[in-house]
Enzyme design. Structure first.
Site, short mmCIF file in Angstrom:
data_model
loop_
_atom_site.label_atom_id
_atom_site.label_comp_id
_atom_site.label_asym_id
_atom_site.label_seq_id
_atom_site.Cartn_x
_atom_site.Cartn_y
_atom_site.Cartn_z
N LYS A 145 -13.71 -7.44 -7.17
CA LYS A 145 -14.32 -7.19 -5.78
C LYS A 145 -15.65 -7.89 -5.84
O LYS A 145 -15.99 -7.25 -6.37
CB LYS A 145 -14.00 -6.07 -4.84
CG LYS A 145 -12.20 -6.42 -4.66
CD LYS A 145 -11.53 -5.04 -4.10
CE LYS A 145 -10.34 -5.16 -3.56
NZ LYS A 145 -9.99 -3.96 -2.98
N ASP A 161 -5.47 -11.89 -4.70
CA ASP A 161 -5.76 -11.21 -3.57
C ASP A 161 -6.77 -10.73 -3.04
O ASP A 161 -7.24 -10.67 -2.73
CB ASP A 161 -5.09 -9.99 -4.14
CG ASP A 161 -4.67 -8.85 -2.84
OD1 ASP A 161 -4.49 -9.27 -1.86
OD2 ASP A 161 -5.76 -7.19 -2.58
N LYS A 211 0.69 -1.06 0.39
CA LYS A 211 0.26 -0.39 -0.26
C LYS A 211 0.68 1.48 -0.35
O LYS A 211 2.27 1.54 1.00
CB LYS A 211 -0.93 -0.59 0.89
CG LYS A 211 -1.68 -1.37 0.96
CD LYS A 211 -3.18 -0.81 0.35
CE LYS A 211 -4.55 -2.17 -0.11
NZ LYS A 211 -5.54 -1.62 -0.90
N ASP A 235 -5.97 -12.18 0.71
CA ASP A 235 -5.58 -12.69 2.44
C ASP A 235 -6.97 -11.25 3.81
O ASP A 235 -5.82 -11.50 4.83
CB ASP A 235 -4.25 -11.44 2.60
CG ASP A 235 -4.29 -10.57 2.15
OD1 ASP A 235 -5.35 -9.72 1.66
OD2 ASP A 235 -3.46 -9.53 2.52
#
Length: 322
Positions: A247, A297, A151, A299
């Site tokens: 997402k 991704d 990030k 996690d």
């Protein structure tokens, strides 16, 4: 007739803190719901898209209001009657789960997806001072994570990435700017990041300002996150991005995410299947879609202090069904 059985807000503590350019989180509120056909029960979870103004309480209200409408509670009807977002995602997931329970068929088969296998998942390194990110990367690498997602915020980012590279010299790297690179020289930055072994850059510019990427000679592919929620967004982002982050909370469920994935691939874009902070229940449908993705991704549960019982296993950077 399918009915809503329950809806509620649940809070889960983050393991430490989750920090991006927009702020830090020490816990996450999710909306949980159950639907029933009178015999079987399906459950789902959604994490509010906070940068869109969603909250878990508002999502719970939206689910309750939708259930009280005199309309069939089906995935197809949700696309007509609810906006994309976490509320629709939670209901959509519950309806998929109900069909799994009622038919005895696995989700992958119902959705027309490959039979699931363990996958390499990225592990998020929160925004912090370079030395802290280096230490966090070293810990993640020691746990076996081969793919790290960093990030960033547009300030001293090269120092951060260079520090992470020292902490995890063999790791594959993705960076996520979370819309914060408005003042960054993208051609210079991407060239420098490529030398540090970065392979993908998420959302360098603010959503709605995708034209800022036109004409940029980037050394690395750009991946749309905040700029791309649903299938209809593909036409807008395909000219300036080379990949999209799918997402389910953004798309409003697996039903729309399947359409989004198909639309992206039809335009030659690569796909990442990502997640918000969530429990394993929240990423269960996403794990099945991730079988078709170029990057994974997922996690979210690994970043919590405690996941739901019977959740996914995270071992040596691999996510697998529990």
């Amino acid at each position: 007739m399918i009915k809503l059985k329950t809806v509620r807000v649940e809070r889960f503590a983050v393991d430490g803190s989750f920090i991006i350019s927009r702020g830090a989180k020490t816990d996450v509120d999710v909306v949980y719901c159950e639907v029933t056909d009178g015999t079987h029960v399906g459950c789902g979870e959604g994490t509010p898209i906070y940068y869109e103004g969603e909250t878990a309480d508002l999502c719970a209200e939206a689910i309750d209001m939708r259930a009280k409408q005199n309309r069939p509670l089906t995935r197809e009807d949700l696309l007509k009657t609810m906006m994309e977002g976490a509320a629709r995602n939670a209901l959509d997931a519950a309806l998929w789960d109900l069909e799994v329970q009622a038919t005895g068929k696995p989700l992958w088969q119902l959705a027309g997806l490959p039979q699931p296998k363990p996958l390499v998942t990225a592990y998020t390194i929160s925004l912090n001072e370079p030395e802290v990110m280096k230490a966090d990367a070293r810990k993640a690498a020691a746990k076996g994570y081969p793919l790290l997602k960093l990030k960033l915020n547009g300030e001293d980012d090269l120092m951060r990435v260079a520090a992470v590279r020292v902490g995890a010299p063999d790791a594959r790297l993705i960076v996520d700017a979370n819309e914060a690179w408005e003042e960054v020289d993208l051609e210079e930055m991407t060239g420098a990041l490529k030398k540090l072994g970065v392979e993908l850059i998420e959302q360098p510019v603010e959503a709605g300002f995708e034209e800022d990427l036109e004409g940029v000679k980037s050394a690395l592919p750009f991946c749309a996150d905040e700029s791309c929620h649903v299938a209809e967004d593909i036409d807008r982002v395909a000219a300036t991005f080379q990949a999209v982050n799918i997402k389910l909370d953004k798309a409003g469920g697996l039903t729309e995410a399947l359409r989004l994935s198909e639309a992206a691939k039809a335009r030659g874009l690569k796909t990442m299947v990502g997640c918000m902070l969530s429990t394993s229940l929240g990423i269960r449908p996403a794990f099945h879609l991730a079988q078709t993705a170029d990057w994974v991704d997922l996690d979210g549960p690994a970043l919590l202090k405690k996941d739901r019982a019977g959740g996914f296993r995270f071992e040596n950077g691999i996510i697998s069904l529990g």
